[in-house]
Design an enzyme around this catalytic site. Structure first.
Site, PDB file in Angstrom:
ATOM      1  N   LYS A  14       0.821  -1.198   0.000  1.00 46.01           N
ATOM      2  CA  LYS A  14       0.000   0.000   0.000  1.00 46.01           C
ATOM      3  C   LYS A  14       0.861   1.256   0.000  1.00 46.01           C
ATOM      4  CE  LYS A  14      -2.988  -2.593   3.123  1.00 46.01           C
ATOM      5  NZ  LYS A  14      -3.187  -2.863   4.545  1.00 46.01           N
ATOM      6  N   GLY A  15       2.157   1.080   0.350  1.00 43.95           N
ATOM      7  CA  GLY A  15       3.017   2.229   0.628  1.00 43.95           C
ATOM      8  C   GLY A  15       3.156   3.235  -0.498  1.00 43.95           C
TER       9      GLY A  15
ATOM     10  N   ASP B 156      14.984  -0.869   0.413  1.00 40.28           N
ATOM     11  CA  ASP B 156      15.916  -1.034   1.531  1.00 40.28           C
ATOM     12  C   ASP B 156      17.001  -2.031   1.115  1.00 40.28           C
ATOM     13  OD1 ASP B 156      17.161  -1.321   3.940  1.00 40.28           O
ATOM     14  OD2 ASP B 156      15.435  -2.075   5.046  1.00 40.28           O
TER      15      ASP B 156
ATOM     16  N   LYS C  94      17.617   3.345   0.557  1.00 42.85           N
ATOM     17  CA  LYS C  94      18.507   3.261   1.718  1.00 42.85           C
ATOM     18  C   LYS C  94      19.887   2.812   1.248  1.00 42.85           C
ATOM     19  CE  LYS C  94      15.032   2.499   5.161  1.00 42.85           C
ATOM     20  NZ  LYS C  94      14.726   1.646   6.299  1.00 42.85           N
TER      21      LYS C  94
ATOM     22  N   ASP D 187       4.357   3.160   6.676  1.00 44.14           N
ATOM     23  CA  ASP D 187       3.665   2.903   7.946  1.00 44.14           C
ATOM     24  C   ASP D 187       4.596   2.434   9.048  1.00 44.14           C
ATOM     25  OD1 ASP D 187       4.150   0.305   6.690  1.00 44.14           O
ATOM     26  OD2 ASP D 187       2.912  -0.489   8.306  1.00 44.14           O
TER      27      ASP D 187
ATOM     28  N   ARG E 157       0.604   6.491   7.803  1.00 44.45           N
ATOM     29  CA  ARG E 157       0.724   6.653   6.348  1.00 44.45           C
ATOM     30  C   ARG E 157       0.256   8.030   5.911  1.00 44.45           C
ATOM     31  NH1 ARG E 157       1.603   1.465   4.092  1.00 44.45           N
ATOM     32  NH2 ARG E 157       0.609  -0.235   5.202  1.00 44.45           N
TER      33      ARG E 157
HETATM   34  P1  5GP Z   1      13.475  -4.480   0.839  1.00 45.49           P
HETATM   35  O1  5GP Z   1      13.056  -5.779   0.201  1.00 45.49           O
HETATM   36  O2  5GP Z   1      14.018  -3.481  -0.149  1.00 45.49           O
HETATM   37  O3  5GP Z   1      14.455  -4.710   1.988  1.00 45.49           O
HETATM   38  O4  5GP Z   1      12.184  -3.903   1.559  1.00 45.49           O
HETATM   39  C1  5GP Z   1      11.273  -3.087   0.909  1.00 45.49           C
HETATM   40  C2  5GP Z   1       9.983  -2.947   1.685  1.00 45.49           C
HETATM   41  O5  5GP Z   1      10.206  -2.927   3.114  1.00 45.49           O
HETATM   42  C3  5GP Z   1       9.342  -1.595   1.355  1.00 45.49           C
HETATM   43  O6  5GP Z   1       8.498  -1.673   0.222  1.00 45.49           O
HETATM   44  C4  5GP Z   1       8.598  -1.282   2.644  1.00 45.49           C
HETATM   45  O7  5GP Z   1       7.338  -1.931   2.643  1.00 45.49           O
HETATM   46  C5  5GP Z   1       9.453  -1.902   3.731  1.00 45.49           C
HETATM   47  N1  5GP Z   1      10.389  -0.896   4.312  1.00 45.49           N
HETATM   48  C6  5GP Z   1      11.738  -0.871   4.187  1.00 45.49           C
HETATM   49  N2  5GP Z   1      12.270   0.174   4.872  1.00 45.49           N
HETATM   50  C7  5GP Z   1      11.223   0.820   5.446  1.00 45.49           C
HETATM   51  C8  5GP Z   1      11.111   2.006   6.278  1.00 45.49           C
HETATM   52  O8  5GP Z   1      12.092   2.680   6.644  1.00 45.49           O
HETATM   53  N3  5GP Z   1       9.857   2.365   6.653  1.00 45.49           N
HETATM   54  C9  5GP Z   1       8.745   1.654   6.295  1.00 45.49           C
HETATM   55  N4  5GP Z   1       7.566   2.110   6.725  1.00 45.49           N
HETATM   56  N5  5GP Z   1       8.806   0.547   5.513  1.00 45.49           N
HETATM   57  C10 5GP Z   1      10.024   0.139   5.093  1.00 45.49           C
END
Ligand code: 5GP
Length: 177
Positions: free
Chosen positions: A43-44, A103, A131, A159, A165
């Site tokens: 949903k982000g 991330d 990140k 969130d 959000r």
């Molecule tokens: P990745 O697979 O790149 O490690 O994670 C991506 C997902 O993790 C993002 O789409 C999000 O849903 C969640 N996420 C990663 N970092 C953050 C953060 O700092 N804040 C929030 N709210 N969600 C995050």
């Protein structure tokens, strides 16, 4: 709407909106003369996409996917289950995948493999936030809003336990860096 206790604003609303408009201009220039299919991951990315699309000057369609990532709430494993698939076929389309935040890049890397297998004419990524570890998964992110330090952020679609959000800016939780 109150921020979480001790949260510190990293990107104020006016800076956020200014950058979203810039990204819209860049993307419109890159896709001039083409039709675009914008894909969001629920949903982000909803808030970002809604603002970004209003700055796109090329004809565009919108579709959403919902995924759930196995792993803990703060670390994704890269193993992703599709909860809601796209309604629109991708074959021959110019596709822009819009992400809220990358991330580890594991979720994105899975999605890219999945979408690429559907034969789009082109497939690029736009992420509002990245990140420091996001490059490790080896996915090229063509459009980046802001490169963040390693902190857990909320607001503008992002969130904490499904809340915050609707904050208009992006803040970092204290002690999350
Ligand atoms: P990745 O697979 O790149 O490690 O994670 C991506 C997902 O993790 C993002 O789409 C999000 O849903 C969640 N996420 C990663 N970092 C953050 C953060 O700092 N804040 C929030 N709210 N969600 C995050």
């Amino acid at each position: 709407m109150r921020r979480p206790e001790g949260a510190e604003v990293l990107i104020p609303e006016d800076r956020l909106q200014e950058r979203v408009a810039e990204l819209g201009g860049e993307i419109s220039g890159a896709y001039a003369g083409k039709d675009l299919l914008v894909i969001g991951v629920l949903k982000g990315a909803v808030f970002f996409i809604a603002d970004l699309m209003r700055h796109l000057e090329v004809p565009c369609e919108l579709d959403f996917m919902a995924v759930s990532s196995y792993g803990s709430s703060t670390h994704s494993s890269g193993v992703v289950r599709i909860l809601k698939d796209l309604d629109i076929p991708l074959a021959g389309r110019h596709v822009l995948l819009v992400e809220d935040i990358v991330d580890s890049g594991l979720t994105l890397s899975y999605l890219m493999r999945n979408l690429q297998a559907r034969d789009p004419a082109s497939l690029e990524v736009c992420a509002l936030l990245t990140k420091p570890g996001s490059a490790r998964a080896g996915v090229k992110i063509s459009y980046v809003g802001f490169a963040l330090p390693d902190a857990y952020v909320v607001g503008y679609g992002l969130d904490l336990d499904q809340k915050y959000r609707n904050l208009p800016d992006i803040s970092a939780l204290s002690g999350s860096g």
